[in-house]
Enzyme design. Sequence first.
Site, PDB file in Angstrom:
ATOM      1  N   HIS A 161       0.842  -1.200   0.000  1.00  0.00           N
ATOM      2  CA  HIS A 161       0.000   0.000   0.000  1.00  0.00           C
ATOM      3  C   HIS A 161       0.879   1.252   0.000  1.00  0.00           C
ATOM      4  O   HIS A 161       2.062   1.187   0.317  1.00  0.00           O
ATOM      5  CB  HIS A 161      -0.873   0.047   1.255  1.00  0.00           C
ATOM      6  CG  HIS A 161      -1.916  -1.010   1.344  1.00  0.00           C
ATOM      7  ND1 HIS A 161      -2.040  -1.851   2.440  1.00  0.00           N
ATOM      8  CD2 HIS A 161      -2.906  -1.375   0.485  1.00  0.00           C
ATOM      9  CE1 HIS A 161      -3.060  -2.665   2.259  1.00  0.00           C
ATOM     10  NE2 HIS A 161      -3.598  -2.405   1.077  1.00  0.00           N
ATOM     11  N   CYS A 248      -2.458   0.234   9.939  1.00  0.00           N
ATOM     12  CA  CYS A 248      -3.576  -0.603   9.497  1.00  0.00           C
ATOM     13  C   CYS A 248      -4.300  -1.295  10.643  1.00  0.00           C
ATOM     14  O   CYS A 248      -5.372  -1.861  10.437  1.00  0.00           O
ATOM     15  CB  CYS A 248      -3.118  -1.622   8.460  1.00  0.00           C
ATOM     16  SG  CYS A 248      -1.853  -2.766   9.032  1.00  0.00           S
TER      17      CYS A 248
END
Length: 253
Positions: A161, A248
């Site tokens: 990401h 996250c």
Amino acid sequence: MYFTHAITRLPADTVAAGLTTASLGVPDAALTRQQFREYIDILLQLGLTVTTLPALPDFPDAHFVEDVAVMMPELAIITHPGAASRRGEVHSIAPLVSRFRHAVWLGEGEHMDGGDVLMVDKRFFIGLSSRTNEAGISRFAREVEKFGYSVQAVPVASGLHLKSVVNYVGRNTVLLSAAAVDEPAFRDFRHIVLDPAEEYAGNTMWINNTLITPSGYPHTLRQLQQLDLPIIQTDTSEIRKMDGGLTCLSLRF
């Protein structure tokens, strides 16, 4: 922005069955939960009220709650994760998110993982990655631009990401990989460039004027210390085995 709340989810015993591109071995479920609890303790120390949802054994990646929603003061975006195996997670997070914010759902084909979404003040930098596509970014932009936000897509050259390798760390500074140094989106920021051997430390979290950073990355730590901000180090060795990082593990708002 000062954060007062966080939503988290307990890692399941099935954590090793999740998705990963790492080749660091199989995570130990008990140690993963221990590291998760230490992370929760840090959030509590920083003054946040933390809601922890129960584990979802059928969704071994579900403790990476940031991927399934994006929170901002005006609304929440319920994402459509890029990995098909994770799309069912949104149905378990949405009811809680909707208690705090009006929720807008991305639709079929509008793929987005929250790990690709970096918010700096009223600007969103969104990674165009294997998990987030142009349709997802376009729909996201239509929803948030109503509230005065700007959205800029950023190609993700390395890492799962965008926030695997780029994060805002306060004081107009981004911590980023060498591959992202020349990205035009970040030209107006001061750069702290990661040593290639310490790229994982790019997932450092700036929250309530404190930096939380993975332990074991001394070169990155020395550079972060130059910002003269409080720094908390924490072990994420098991979380890293499943491509996870600090950002996250929670939805912060």
